[in-house]
Design a protein around this motif. Structure first.
Motif: not given
Length: 1713
Positions: A749-753
């Motif tokens: 999720l952090c990568n997508i964000k």
């Protein structure tokens, strides 16, 4: 550990949990040893040569070298139990280099080991052999003795110990600046609070050899409950300062306590710097406090006092700058002061993009020669530079900063030209936290230019060294600096932004406040800061400031250089570069520090002599990421003396261990250790060569897979320890899998964000490209994504912590707080669906291609999508729906856990308590699993609906799409297949029906009509009638008949509409879960909804909100019209019906009309109150929307132009019938007949001046025959033509009896013209009086004809068309209904009803027996029922009584208190009695009529019990009771009417009463015996003695001639009570009791029975009456005479009353001789 330990993978016994493995170094040949203990190990703490173990049950073992033990331990390696702690349950342990600590479950601290530096907190001992309690005493509290502070955890260093209290405050003891205390003397024996962290919420503490770390929760809304510390506890200065500049405000948190300045060990005093080394600031120039930026920027000093010379220790690193004659000079010592490595760095600065020192010197020289001034500058360059506490990082740029800063202060006003010299672009690179400054300055030894180039490249590639994006940090930096101080504030922020990075915006993607229940302390916080303090010579503090050695010791405000010239920091300071990194754990080695983030990354800094930092920077003075392969997620860290252990997720579920640091060779250990102790500070390089190799970056320990499931790792000294569990029936593996999956998901999720969402949102052109609506939805989506991401991070952290600690089901937050997760996913998926439905992903295609290029590799990789050739829009859809798949993962893993749990439970647990615990936990797992599974299905359904809707909008005509397309709207079904048509539609008409989740749309060629589902009813039309498959759709204003093409189609539409309606009604049309297995067949026919009418008519554009029934408002609701009219109340069949309130604005007066009352068929009908905007108030009956029946109209208040009150009968909105009008301005009151608002017929007028008129009225005037009396009894009887105007024949009679007869003309009181004869007749006064009295009352409305509407209303409430015409049964039903509805209406506002009132109502709801013969018991029951019924206005009889009391008072109070109205007032009461008695006899048909008899029971007891009924012949010779209206009803009616009535009697009897009272006063002057003699009382009746009151109670006292008010005292007292009673029967009862008292006293005197004769009795009674002194006795007598029950007149009561009356006349005519 050379003990009989097993190799770690020998299959030994020793349990399945908490297995301990120990090893040293990282070479392949190492085999961990397994240490066998009787119980599972929970925690390990390692010192330099020893260790401490905490096992299950709270016992503590020590092992290794324990020199402080008094008796030498035989086998040093073998664990020995610390028996001093037996009986205490220890919860956590800690070990320093040579000492240990333990915390018990009650928060007590025990310390033992080396204590030479006070690290055990016990004074006077150099070593502490056994665990000894140490108390933390809070001296701030007022309690005596001081309170002991409970502790959560300990951390131990080489010479100090830190404790974290339950209040989350840090306490310290021991020696060195690493304590964080402002102590002048070491050691500090007693634990002291670290004041600089007071008020902050500390989560964890860690100790290195000579430095300390604290993990602190960021101050936020959740810290509101902690008292905020705004002043330093030591120096009482503000911790936060605010400087107000001309156009901006600067807020700074960089306070440092001057009391924290430590005396240097060499000379013990502060050395004042040379005055020439500093910069003199002009006193007028405001000093800007330094502001600490979130990222590590080069630092500048703050000037402490504008008039003093500031110390410049920072400059000393690069050489000291001084200003002589306005010119900045750099001293020659600047290069010699640098060590070799640093001078290289300065040389390297030549390749830096900034001007070098020489260039600056030259420029400044030129500047100082220049005479031009610029007055605009406000502040110097030093205001501009963010400071990190005033210590410089050793980079070439910081030298320049220092010079620029100094020069800026000097040249104050010339900033503008300075600004031109250094181009904006370079300035921006300087001050924006990008490039080198972002990562916190340069490592110092390595050439900085290469690092800068590398970082700038990484920026271009839009990849950051961490998962957090660079841009986030930049944005954060801009936001943190509340203003760009100094000269940058002169530049527009937009220009700055463009210079920094074109086309980008600062965007915060942190979750919205309160979105995640971090506030509720449910989940661990991710908003953290790391604070450090102590020695920093190896850079272990992470502030970028390991200043090198100097010849002279210098002390600085924020820290000190110790005697070796090493930098140390006295007070905790936040490591700004770790802000926003979500650090969840910190660890400290001897000279290095580690921080573990929620995103499973490790930051390390400090000494890197053995490669212990996991990267190649040596030493690192700022946190840097350890180098690990991609996909390695670290979740536990520990630091030893020169090594680091990392516990991470690998490819499989089983955890893997990485080692970073020195290789320990066999046999070298001891020598290495001793050498280490001698050489801790320097000579590290040569030592490395001797001690063996070390890692370049973390290496995987090959044996870790054999250790089982490792739950935590510990490092200390040179040793490594791992705690592991065996995988019992898969349970441990499942727990690890759950935690691992969550960590992996969070990183995803952090990568997508950071790689997708943030770059997209930062595009400046995005809002214009997407349009306002879609951009708003994207922002909502981003917020929801941020919230979900944050929740996942918190949960991952929580799971990791529970793996380290207990590894039990009860520690899983996801079971307790399932709803938090489900709500978050639900909201997120709704946001994605809404964005998708509005075509958001199509609109995002172009910006995405612009940003990520045409090749979708990044999107494809992140969305884990295997399909080829997907469009960018489709990839984005897959990517944003990706998080929803994780719910299934939760469900799967919880199910797996439950399965394992079942097996484990069955295997291990035998006792019933354990069984119960096991079954509840198993049940929780099952429940949560099924909830997640249901949610997965629901979210799948929602996604399917969104896809279907998106597809539909593509084919739907464009014009209508714009108006119908809404984010939350989803398509359910539509009739493009001609499956549903409109009945009787034209041949060529197009009828397209589209069912959404909130509306049914009927679309035709170019128009469409929308029917909201909340107000839509559908029912099938039976097929046998028509043979057609019909559906009837009912809406508030239309009814449609729809025809389906087949029975299947009909069922489909019927079910779809009903389900959609039901979901729309449940309030979550778009969110409702169809997870409920029982689907209701059809929605409720009665419902609550809101609707706006659109068709022409009474309700056009009105909005109704409330209850509905089959398409019509029915029940309670609110109806609002556009013009401001509002009706609130009950509805029936679509119309106002029942009780309601109505407000209508009056535009001319700019106020509201307000009606409150009853309605019928949409009109006012029944009782109500109407307040007009003009101020008039009507209170009464309405019919068909107009005033009709009995009512009262109040016009104006007392101070307005025409205050008046009318009470009476209304007919079709007009005053018609009998009524009373009180005109307050004229002081007149009219009582008579009305017609069409005018006085017409007979009537009476009285005025405040005592005039009285009765006679005829016509056209609102006195016209016709009438009688007029003035106050002095002058009387005119004759013709009138206008108000008070005589006209025609008449007779005028004087008070003395003379009269004029003839023709009169003129207004009364202003001179009359008379033509007639004057008569002086014989004075027959008495006859004259009689004839006079007879005349009044003939020309007014007779009592029986008054208030007919009041009684008619009561009859109609009982269901009778006319008095007496109706069914008693129906009447009783109506009474019950009236009571119940009124009670329900009032129950809504409970304060209206008292408890007793409530009981009365309950008893009245029971209908009494009203048929059958009347006995005395039934008569009494009826009497009691009437008393209760008349007590509450909710009963028709009570309401009638209340109205009658109102009209009576209205008539006879105020101006109506005229003595000539007495006769009418008495007649009116008698008529009330007759009317009410009729109603009572209607309700109780068997009650005898007036004067009828009820047979008495033979026992004659109730006479004495019931005083109210005694008026019916108390002696009762005949066994019968006479029924009379007065006996039954006067007790209820008269008390309420008594005040106005008695006032009239008093006025009428005024003259007689005055004469009587004068006599009473005169005669009462005589003593008793004289008065008895004067009245002629026979002497035998004179009392001889009376009961004594004062001297001796109980004895008799003789009556002597002077005795007064003593004879017959009890009888006198009894008679006085006549004034306190209301009804004639009660008054007669008092007279009877008086006679009985007299008789008793006389009988006691004569000592024999005695029969009175009137001659004997009268004088005695006369004496009692005189002594009773009753003021208005004449009025009392007249009232009794007028209203007493006729059947009593000739009985005993009658005789007694006659006696009293005779006494009254006797007293008036008594002549005193």
């Amino acid at each position: 550990m050379e003990i009989q330990s097993k190799s770690s993978w020998d299959d030994g016994s020793g349990g399945e949990r908490g297995l301990l493995h120990s090893w040293k170094g990282y070479s392949y040949s190492i085999t961990p040893e397994r240490l066998l203990l009787p119980r599972p190990v929970l925690q390990v703490a390692l010192g330099s040569q020893h260790g401490v173990l905490l096992v299950e049950g709270g016992q503590v073992y020590s092992f290794g070298e324990l020199p402080w033990k008094q008796s030498q331990v035989p086998e040093p390696a073998k664990p020995t139990l610390e028996s001093a702690l037996s009986g205490q349950r220890v919860v956590t342990v800690a070990a320093g280099s040579f000492h240990s600590g333990a915390v018990t479950e009650d928060g007590g601290v025990h310390m033992w080991g080396e204590n030479s530096a006070g690290q055990c907190g016990l004074s006077g001992l150099s070593t502490v052999p056994n665990p000894t309690p140490v108390a933390l005493q809070d001296l701030d509290t007022v309690t005596v003795p001081p309170q002991t502070v409970p502790v959560l955890e300990l951390a131990c260093g080489e010479k100090h110990t830190l404790a974290l209290s339950v209040q989350r405050e840090v306490w310290a003891w021991g020696s060195g600046c690493q304590l964080g205390l402002n102590a002048a003397v070491f050691p500090v024996w007693k634990p002291q609070k670290v004041e600089h962290l007071a008020g902050r919420y500390v989560l964890q503490v860690a100790c290195g050899a000579s430095h300390s770390l604290a993990l602190v929760r960021c101050l936020g809304s959740h810290d509101g409950h902690r008292p905020h510390v705004d002043k330093c506890g030591r120096c009482n200065e503000l911790l936060y300062t605010m400087t107000d500049k001309e156009d901006h405000v600067i807020i700074s948190d960089s306070h440092y306590c001057p009391l924290g300045v430590e005396l240097t060990e060499d000379d013990g005093k502060l050395e004042a710097p040379n005055p020439t080394t500093g910069l003199k600031t002009s006193p007028s120039e405001p000093v800007l406090p330094s502001y600490t930026s979130k990222s590590e920027s080069p630092a500048v000093p703050t000037v402490a006092d504008p008039t003093s010379v500031p110390s410049q220790p920072h400059a000393s690193e690069e050489g000291e700058a001084s200003l002589v004659n306005g010119m900045l000079q750099v001293s020659d010592s600047d290069t010699s002061a640098l060590s070799g490595a640093e001078s290289d760095a300065v040389a390297g600065a030549k390749s830096s993009p900034y001007p070098d020192e020489q260039a600056v010197k030259d420029y400044l020289k030129k500047l100082s020669d220049n005479t031009q001034t610029n007055t605009q500058a406000s502040g110097g360059l030093n205001a501009l530079l963010p400071s990190t506490g005033g210590l410089m990082s050793s980079t070439p740029t910081s030298a320049l900063n220092n010079l620029v800063a100094s020069c800026a202060s000097a040249v104050g006003g010339r900033v503008a030209s300075t600004y031109e010299a250094l181009s904006l672009k370079k300035m921006m690179n300087f001050y924006l936290p990008s490039g080198a400054s972002r990562s916190g300055g340069s490592p110092g030894v390595v050439d900085n230019s290469a690092e800068r180039v590398r970082q700038e490249d990484s920026m271009q590639g839009k990849k950051s060294s961490s998962t957090g994006d660079i841009r986030e940090e930049e944005a954060e930096g801009l936001r943190r600096r509340l203003s760009l101080p100094g000269l940058l504030s002169q530049v527009s922020p937009r220009l700055l932004r463009k210079a920094g990075r074109p086309k980008m915006r600062a965007v915060a993607l942190t979750p919205l406040g309160g979105a995640i229940p971090e506030d509720h302390e449910v989940l661990p916080t991710l908003q953290t800061e790391v604070w450090s303090w102590g020695h920093g010579e190896h850079g272990q503090l992470g502030h970028g400031d390991n200043l090198a050695r100097l010849d002279t010791p210098v002390t600085v405000i924020t820290g000190c250089l110790d005697h070796k010239g090493k930098c140390s920091r006295l007070q905790p300071l936040c490591i700004k570069s770790l802000n926003n990194k979500e650090v969840v754990r910190v660890a400290a080695g001897a000279h290095h520090s580690l921080a573990l983030t929620a995103q499973s990354q490790v930051f390390s800094w400090g000494s890197n002599s053995s490669g212990q930092l996991g990267h190649m920077e040596s030493p690192s003075t700022v946190p840097r990421l350890a180098k690990l392969s991609e996909g390695i997620r670290v979740w536990d860290v520990s630091a030893g003396e020169r090594h680091t252990l990392l516990l991470a997720d690998g490819d499989c579920i089983q955890p893997i261990i990485y080692y970073s640091g020195q290789q320990v060779k066999e046999g070298e250990e001891e020598g290495g250790n001793e050498k280490e102790l001698h050489q801790q500070g320097g000579g590290e390089e040569e030592e490395e060569e001797q001690a063996g190799g070390y890692t370049q970056q973390p290496v995987l320990l090959p044996f870790c897979m054999n250790l089982g499931y490792v739950s935590s790792v510990f490092a200390g000294g040179r040793r490594c320890v791992a705690l592991s569990d065996r995988n019992v029936m898969g349970f441990i593996a499942s727990l690890h899998e759950l935690a691992s999956a969550e960590r992996r998901f969070y990183c995803k999720l952090c990568n997508i964000k950071s790689q997708i969402l943030r770059p997209l949102l930062e595009l400046e052109s995005l809002s214009s490209a997407l349009g306002q609506v879609i951009f708003g939805l994207l922002q909502t989506l981003a917020n929801m994504f941020g919230r979900l991401c944050h929740l996942t991070g918190q949960h991952a952290t929580s799971l990791t912590a529970s793996l380290r600690r207990c590894r039990e089901v009860k520690s899983l937050l996801i079971l307790e707080h399932t709803s938090i997760f489900l709500d978050c996913y639900n909201d997120y998926c709704s946001a994605v669906g809404n964005f998708q439905v509005m075509g958001g992903f199509q609109a995002l295609t172009k910006p995405s291609i612009d940003l990520f290029g045409k090749g979708p590799e990044l999107l494809q990789k992140l969305s884990e999508c295997g399909e080829e050739n997907l469009t960018t829009a489709d990839l984005l859809v897959v990517l944003f729906y990706l998080p929803a798949r994780h719910l299934h993962e939760y469900s799967r893993l919880l199910l797996k856990l439950a399965t394992c749990f079942e097996v484990v439970g069955g295997r291990n647990l035998s006792s019933s308590a354990c069984d119960l615990k096991c079954s509840t936990e198993y049940q929780k797992l099952q429940d949560s699993c099924s909830k997640f599974e249901a949610s997965v299905l629901q979210l799948k359904r929602k996604r399917k609906e969104a896809d279907y809707t998106v597809h539909f909008w593509k084919i739907f005509p464009g014009k209508m799409t714009d108006s119908l397309r809404k984010p939350y709207r989803r398509l359910i079904c539509e009739s493009s297949n001609k499956g549903l048509t409109l009945q009787n539609a034209g041949r060529f008409s197009v009828n397209w029906f589209i069912l959404f989740n909130d509306v049914l749309v009927h679309a035709q060629f170019s128009t469409h009509h929308i029917f909201p589902l909340a107000t839509l009813w559908v029912e099938p039309i039976p097929e046998e009638d028509t043979g057609l498959y019909g559906l009837k759709v009912i809406t508030p204003e239309e009814t449609l008949t729809l025809l389906a093409s087949s029975p299947m189609e009909k069922i489909k539409w019927l079910r779809s509409i009903n389900q959609a309606v039901d979901q729309a009604l449940s309030g979550k049309g778009q969110d409702v879960a169809s997870g409920s297995s029982v689907q209701k067949l059809e929605p409720p026919i009665s419902r609550t909804a809101s609707y706006t009418f659109y068709k022409e008519g009474r309700l056009k554009d009105a909005t109704y909100e409330g209850r509905w029934l089959s398409g019509k408002p029915n029940g309670r609701g609110v109806l609002k019209w556009c013009d401001g009219r509002i009706y609130t109340g009950a509805f029936k069949n679509g119309l106002e019906d029942g009780f309601g309130e109505f407000v209508a604005p009056n535009k001319t007066l700019n106020k509201n009309d307000h009606y409150q009352g009853y309605w019928k068929d949409g009109k006012m009908h029944g009782l109500g109150t109407y307040r007009y905007a003009s101020g008039e108030v009507y209170d009464g009956s309405f019919q068909e929307g107009v005033r009709h029946g009995h009512g009262m109209l109040r016009s104006g208040k007392l101070n307005t132009s025409s205050p008046s009150v009318f009470i009476g009968q209304w007919l079709q909105d007009k005053k018609t019938g009998y009524g009373v009008f009180d005109d307050i301005t004229k002081g007149e009151k009219y009582m008579g007949m009305w017609q069409d608002h005018q006085r017409q017929g007979t009537g009476v007028v009285v005025t405040q001046f005592g005039l009285y008129y009765e006679g005829a009225f016509k056209d609102n005037k006195m016209m016709g025959t009438g009688v007029l009396l003035s106050e002095d009894d002058t009387t005119y009887e004759g013709e009138f033509s206008d108000d008070w105007t005589l006209s025609g024949k008449g007779v005028l009679t004087m008070p003395n009896g003379d009269y004029l007869e003839g023709s009169f003309n003129g207004e009364w009181g202003s001179g009359l013209k008379v033509t007639g004869s004057y008569f002086k007749p014989h004075l027959f006064d008495t006859d004259k009086d009689k004839t006079q009295a007879m005349k009044l009352g003939h020309l007014c409305v007779c009592a029986e004809d008054k208030w007919p509407a009041v009684f008619e209303e009561c009859w109609s409430q009982l269901g009778c068309e006319a008095p007496g015409r109706g069914e008693p049964e129906k009447a009783w039903e109506n009474i019950a209904v009236a009571l119940t509805t009124s009670r329900r209406h009032i129950l809504d506002s409970p304060d209206v009803l008292s408890r007793s009132h409530n009981k009365t109502l309950e008893s009245l709801e029971v209908i009494p027996q009203h048929v059958g013969p009347i006995t005395m018991d039934r008569y009494n029951a009826i009497r009691l029922y009437l008393i209760k019924a008349c007590d509450t206005p909710l009963h028709p009889l009570g309401q009638l009584l209340e109205t009658l009391v109102a009209v009576y008072r209205m008539t006879y109070v105020g101006v109506g208190a005229n003595r000539r109205l007495l006769h009418q007032a008495v007649s009116e009461i008698k008529s009330y009695l007759n009317h009410i008695f009729l109603i009572v006899r209607f309700l109780f048909p068997d009650l005898p009529e007036e004067g009828g008899l009820i047979p008495e029971p033979t026992t004659d007891l109730q006479e004495k019990n019931e005083p109210n009924s005694t008026d019916a012949l108390p002696e009762s010779p005949k066994p019968a009771r006479v029924v009379s209206s007065s006996a039954l009803l006067l007790p209820v009616l008269l008390p309420r009417l008594y005040p106005p009535l008695f006032t009239l009697y008093a006025l009428d009897k005024e003259r007689e009463d005055d004469v009587y009272w004068e006599c009473v006063l005169r005669l009462n002057k005589q003593p008793d015996l004289a008065l008895l003699a004067f009245l002629g009382v026979q002497q035998k009746f004179w009392p001889v003695s009376i009961p004594a009151s004062l001297p001796a109670p109980g004895e008799k006292q003789l009556v002597i001639s002077s005795t007064k008010d003593a004879c017959f005292a009890s009888a006198v007292e009894t008679l006085q009570q006549i004034s306190t009673t209301f009804t004639p029967s009660d008054k007669l009862q008092v007279i009877q009791l008086t006679f009985e008292e007299i008789t008793q006293e006389v009988q006691a005197l004569l000592k024999q029975d005695f029969l009175w004769s009137m001659d004997d009795l009268f004088p005695v009674f006369l004496y009692v009456v005189l002594r009773a002194r009753i003021r208005n006795l004449g009025s009392e007598v007249s009232l009794i005479e007028d209203l007493m029950d006729p059947c009593v007149q000739h009985g005993e009561h009658g005789i007694m009353f006659t006696t009293l009356k005779a006494c009254y006349y006797q007293i008036q005519h008594e002549k005193v001789t």
